[in-house]
Design an enzyme around this catalytic site. Structure first.
Site, PDB file in Angstrom:
ATOM      1  N   GLU A 138      -5.174  -6.564  10.542  1.00  0.00           N
ATOM      2  CA  GLU A 138      -4.858  -7.322  11.753  1.00  0.00           C
ATOM      3  C   GLU A 138      -3.695  -6.711  12.511  1.00  0.00           C
ATOM      4  O   GLU A 138      -3.683  -6.701  13.743  1.00  0.00           O
ATOM      5  CB  GLU A 138      -4.537  -8.770  11.387  1.00  0.00           C
ATOM      6  CG  GLU A 138      -4.602  -9.749  12.558  1.00  0.00           C
ATOM      7  CD  GLU A 138      -3.297  -9.884  13.326  1.00  0.00           C
ATOM      8  OE1 GLU A 138      -3.303 -10.497  14.414  1.00  0.00           O
ATOM      9  OE2 GLU A 138      -2.260  -9.376  12.849  1.00  0.00           O
ATOM     10  N   ASP A 177      -2.153  -7.941   5.567  1.00  0.00           N
ATOM     11  CA  ASP A 177      -1.378  -6.767   5.975  1.00  0.00           C
ATOM     12  C   ASP A 177      -0.166  -7.203   6.791  1.00  0.00           C
ATOM     13  O   ASP A 177      -0.164  -8.276   7.412  1.00  0.00           O
ATOM     14  CB  ASP A 177      -2.239  -5.772   6.751  1.00  0.00           C
ATOM     15  CG  ASP A 177      -2.776  -6.318   8.066  1.00  0.00           C
ATOM     16  OD1 ASP A 177      -3.240  -7.478   8.081  1.00  0.00           O
ATOM     17  OD2 ASP A 177      -2.728  -5.598   9.083  1.00  0.00           O
TER      18      ASP A 177
END
Length: 398
Positions: free
Chosen positions: A149, A84
């Site tokens: 994250e 991500d």
């Protein structure tokens, strides 16, 4: 794209393919599919681990495992990271998801943080497999890749770690591919991280007219006194591996649009980055004690909400960091500093199941417009990981 072990020895095609998936947290947009296909081409067993929780976005994650010896007796190295990325923002001079290479530089959101490092580690595995096809290796390699994250980090690494631990999965050491180098590849390895605590202090008084302060209870002086007391003395003077802990005010607000009204409440927010001389619970108790000392004997009350997003941790210098230092020095000629500087990372969750350190690309452009990495650094990181893997999987004493 149809991946082959030979094609995967070059980190650039995989890095570009990952960047071209606009995986802004919590949207995966096919990034994990790209990575899974590459890993399966190298013989990894892949497992998707989606998680959700009330009030949060569902997140997909990937765990992959490759056993190098039939006995399974050797150590297992885990590479952890995230596909991500943060939102694009403004100011880009090129398409953030085109993954263009211009004058030897790869541009795109996630090039450094941290799709480039993921591609470099996969390429390093492909090179090791090619070079050692006729030799017995020991242990195993695992990848723990989250899509959460850069976001709340509640449905990603922390849930994966808990699940794998409950299932008895063994991970002996871990490298997180976060961009750890301030200026040049080989500058720095992170061997620990400070803890992080966010607090909201609300002082409750009684609203009134500014012309009649004796008929009100103004919370602002009490809030200021509490903040003065909290900031009056350092939390500590540092420790062997950490700088002194810091308390930083981030907001003071009474939400009062009127000039003739004493507000009924005043709110401050602050962040503490703390070293290994503290833990979150102890700091919360300290903060409350200081505020109670100021509040004692006065009207009104206060509320203190404390959220600990991660405890401090340290992986003491030893075999793991020694092998990585050796690999960095062999490839770059630099001897990296062992540091605990910077913010938090998902290493704060992984530390519960394995010794963990961080090493990746140069972090100068992370979260910025025109995020980029030199292709030479992508190649250099691949060679560092390859050098490390050769030593680790050839039975270096752990």
């Amino acid at each position: 794209m149809e991946w082959t072990p030979t094609a995967l020895t070059d980190p650039l095609p995989l890095a570009r393919a990952l960047i071209q998936r606009a995986s802004v947290t919590p949207t995966d947009n096919g990034a994990l599919d790209v990575l899974q296909a590459a890993l399966e081409a190298l013989g990894f067993r892949c497992r998707r681990m989606p998680f959700s929780a009330p009030g949060t976005d569902p997140v997909d994650n990937l765990y992959a495992r490759l056993d190098l010896d039939a006995a399974g007796a050797g150590p297992v190295l885990c590479f952890a990271g995230h596909t991500d990325v943060v939102p694009v923002g403004t100011g880009w001079t090129r398409d953030p998801f085109a993954a263009e290479v211009i004058d030897g530089v790869l541009y795109g959101r996630g090039a450094v943080d941290m799709k480039g490092a993921i591609a470099a580690f996969v390429a390093a595995i492909a090179r090791v497999r090619r070079e050692t096809r006729d030799r017995a290796l020991q242990g195993g390699i695992a990848l723990l890749i989250t899509g959460d994250e850069e976001g709340p980090a509640v449905n990603g690494t922390t849930r994966m770690v808990d699940t794998l631990a409950a299932e008895g999965e063994r991970l002996d050491h871990c490298i997180v591919g976060e961009p750890s180098n301030p200026q040049a590849l080989g500058d720095m390895i992170k061997v620990g991280r400070r803890g992080s605590l966010n607090a909201t202090l609300t002082v409750i008084g009684r609203q009134g007219h500014a012309a009649y302060p004796h008929l009100a209870d103004n919370p602002i002086p009490r809030l200021m006194a509490m903040l003065d007391a909290l900031c009056a003395a350092p939390l500590d003077d540092g420790s062997d591996h950490f700088d002194p802990s810091t308390l930083t005010l981030t907001s003071v607000d009474v939400g009062n649009p009127a000039t003739n009204v004493i507000p009924g409440r005043a709110v401050a927010r602050f962040n503490i980055r703390f070293n290994d001389r503290h833990d979150g619970a102890g700091l919360a108790a300290h903060l409350r004690s200081v505020c109670e000392g100021v509040q004692a004997g006065q009207p009104g009350r206060f509320d203190l909400d404390v959220q600990v997003s991660g405890e401090s941790f340290l992986t003491p210098p030893g075999m793991l960091s020694d092998l990585l230092v050796e690999a960095v020095e062999a490839v770059t000629g630099r001897r990296p500093a062992l540091s605990t500087s910077g913010g938090t990372s998902d290493a704060r969750f992984i530390k519960a199941i394995a010794p963990v350190i961080e090493f990746g690309l140069v972090n100068r452009t992370i979260h910025q417009a025109d995020e980029c990495t030199a292709c030479a650094d992508l190649e250099g990181l691949t060679e560092i990981y390859r050098h490390f893997l050769i030593r680790y999987t050839n039975g270096v004493d752990g």
